[in-house]
Design a protein around this motif. Structure first.
Motif, PDB file in Angstrom:
ATOM      1  N   ILE A  33     -85.749  35.351  51.258  1.00 49.91           N
ATOM      2  CA  ILE A  33     -84.919  34.157  51.164  1.00 49.91           C
ATOM      3  C   ILE A  33     -83.606  34.346  51.919  1.00 49.91           C
ATOM      4  O   ILE A  33     -82.973  33.382  52.357  1.00 49.91           O
ATOM      5  N   ARG A  34     -83.197  35.616  52.118  1.00 48.83           N
ATOM      6  CA  ARG A  34     -81.965  35.874  52.856  1.00 48.83           C
ATOM      7  C   ARG A  34     -82.087  35.514  54.339  1.00 48.83           C
ATOM      8  O   ARG A  34     -81.075  35.402  55.038  1.00 48.83           O
ATOM      9  N   PHE A  35     -83.310  35.314  54.833  1.00 49.69           N
ATOM     10  CA  PHE A  35     -83.483  34.784  56.185  1.00 49.69           C
ATOM     11  C   PHE A  35     -83.060  33.318  56.240  1.00 49.69           C
ATOM     12  O   PHE A  35     -82.837  32.768  57.308  1.00 49.69           O
ATOM     13  N   ASN A  36     -83.002  32.678  55.081  1.00 44.98           N
ATOM     14  CA  ASN A  36     -82.635  31.262  54.952  1.00 44.98           C
ATOM     15  C   ASN A  36     -83.502  30.352  55.813  1.00 44.98           C
ATOM     16  O   ASN A  36     -83.027  29.414  56.458  1.00 44.98           O
ATOM     17  N   GLY A  37     -84.793  30.649  55.822  1.00 42.26           N
ATOM     18  CA  GLY A  37     -85.737  29.790  56.526  1.00 42.26           C
ATOM     19  C   GLY A  37     -85.843  30.054  58.010  1.00 42.26           C
ATOM     20  O   GLY A  37     -86.622  29.411  58.708  1.00 42.26           O
ATOM     21  N   SER A  38     -85.066  30.998  58.525  1.00 41.32           N
ATOM     22  CA  SER A  38     -85.070  31.291  59.958  1.00 41.32           C
ATOM     23  C   SER A  38     -85.973  32.483  60.252  1.00 41.32           C
ATOM     24  O   SER A  38     -86.149  33.368  59.416  1.00 41.32           O
ATOM     25  N   THR A  39     -86.537  32.518  61.458  1.00 44.17           N
ATOM     26  CA  THR A  39     -87.272  33.701  61.910  1.00 44.17           C
ATOM     27  C   THR A  39     -86.586  34.306  63.128  1.00 44.17           C
ATOM     28  O   THR A  39     -87.184  35.084  63.866  1.00 44.17           O
TER      29      THR A  39
END
Length: 474
Positions: A394-400
């Protein structure tokens, strides 16, 4: 005062414009990024070629640049170029650095021209024709830039005039809003837009949105987004798995359990197709409105650098790099790459669409290297894919993005403090390096470019080893 830039901001988020004009002390003014600076400079370059071309027109004396129109109600328009006609009317020319006329949000060039037309009309001028000047996507540089071939004067009179009534109404509404002393500041229209389309003041108007929210879900837009917003469901804990897509579900799962979502089978599938040695490849490219090299066109990506880390099955790690010292077609880059990559082994990239697009372009440019480059395309896999469905934190906050993934999974490796720390800075750094006459400054820029690109591929190696460790520990 309502300028063209203000008007476009109004169309994207009316309240954001109101806040900027009425409460500038709290408006979160976005930084003028390096990329924005680059776009601005390229706009001036394109205008320079328009001026050069117009000088040769029979009616050059009737043309002028950067004329300003202001109206009593507050419209302010600076027209890129206008031409005085014999009947007292004028033609308006909007100059763009794009390779086509953009007619959609977030920056609609037809709306630009409609605003300029209305402002000039209200200032007392009659408008005959409206042109949008853009770059010719089919132009290829061969020697000195030919403005006549570089530029397209698109007559958009019919389409722009077809928007005037609608734009008049929008201008009236924008001026009315700006005359309001106070507005409802509890939310803004951007709630119904994906995160990449949020206004700069989104957090100000929507302070209750949690850090990890529905806007962390990739490709969430349209009716599904509007439904969640209408129901006031912004937290991921409020979203059921069956309500979202397969690619969105891992983010919801990771949020709900507050631990990474790990699909070992998915990761094993990725690793299972790899063949050693593993070649971790990254290109840096230069993108410019005006082509700087013969054989290239406007807004064409020009590869000037690569970094290649080679991981052997016994754990040995080699590194090979290339950086062009002058603007040129990437023939030497391809030769260096061909000498570094063997006939066997997987090519690993981050966002393979980009690298494969460059390989396909270079294959077309250099037929003698076509088989090698198309072979790279066939052998390329995308490490980023693992972080879409195999490992989601979740710490990626939806980004790859690798800039989001790296600090979470390999916290001891960082881009922080680097002189060049992203792709736009690399473009700017290379442009400065090839034009720098001071040997010491040139050498410093070269080192910074090599360090940045090297870190990109080293980051991929370390991230891969992290993923591989998950499988071995299963």
């Amino acid at each position: 005062m309502l300028s063209k830039t203000d008007f476009i901001q109004y169309l994207n988020c009316p309240k954001s414009l109101w806040l900027k004009q009425h409460k500038p002390e709290v408006y979160p003014e976005g930084e003028f990024s390096d990329f924005a600076q680059k776009l601005a400079e390229e706009g001036y370059q394109v205008e320079g070629y328009v001026r050069q071309l117009v000088q040769g027109w029979p009616d050059a004396a009737s043309c002028s640049f950067q004329d300003v129109f202001e109206t009593n109600e507050g419209l302010h328009a600076r027209v890129d170029m206008l031409r005085e006609n014999e009947d007292g009317t004028i033609d308006i020319f909007e100059i763009k650095s794009s390779t086509s006329v953009k007619d959609g949000n977030p920056h609609n060039q037809l709306k630009d021209a409609a605003f300029q037309t209305i402002a000039a009309t209200r200032a007392g001028r009659g408008i005959r024709n409206i042109f949008i000047v853009h770059l010719n996507k089919d132009y290829t540089r061969d020697g000195e830039i030919d403005p006549g071939e570089l530029l397209v004067f698109a007559d958009e009179t019919v389409r722009v005039k077809g928007l005037l009534d609608e734009t008049e109404q929008e201008i009236t509404e924008a001026l009315s809003l700006l005359n309001e002393a106070a507005i409802d500041e509890r939310s803004c229209n951007c709630l119904n837009l994906s995160r990449s389309h949020h206004c700069d003041s989104f957090d100000y108007f929507n302070p209750g949105i949690p850090e990890y929210s529905i806007y962390s879900l990739p490709r969430l837009f349209g009716r599904k987004l509007e439904k969640f917003v209408a129901e006031g469901r912004f937290g991921l804990e409020q979203i059921e798995l069956e309500e979202v897509s397969r690619l969105q579900q891992p983010i919801v799962r990771a949020s709900n359990v507050e631990n990474p979502f790990i699909d070992i089978a998915d990761i094993k599938n990725f690793i299972g197709v790899l063949a050693y040695p593993l070649y971790f490849l990254d290109y840096e490219t230069y993108l410019s409105a005006i082509p700087i090299v013969n054989g290239t066109g406007p807004q064409q990506q020009l590869p000037f650098q690569f970094s290649l880390h080679i991981l052997h099955e016994d754990g040995r790690l080699d590194h090979i790099e290339y950086l062009a010292d002058r603007p040129e077609l990437p023939r030497h880059l391809v030769k260096a790459l061909e000498g570094a990559i063997g006939a066997n082994g997987s090519i690993i990239t981050w966002n393979k669409t980009f690298e494969n697009a460059r390989n396909n372009e270079m294959a077309n440019a250099f037929p003698e290297n076509r088989d090698f480059l198309l072979g790279l395309v066939e052998r390329t896999v995308d490490l980023m894919d693992v972080f879409k469905t195999g490992y989601v934190d979740i710490r990626f906050n939806g980004s790859t993005s690798i800039k989001k993934v790296l600090p979470v999974v390999v916290p001891d490796l960082s881009y922080e403090g680097m002189e060049i720390g992203d792709g736009t800075a690399a473009m700017d750094g290379w442009n400065k390096m090839i034009n720098e006459t001071d040997r010491e400054k040139q050498a410093r820029l070269r080192r910074a470019l090599l360090e940045y690109c090297k870190l990109d591929t080293l980051a991929m190696v370390r991230i891969f080893q992290f993923v591989e460790g998950l499988v071995k520990g299963d």
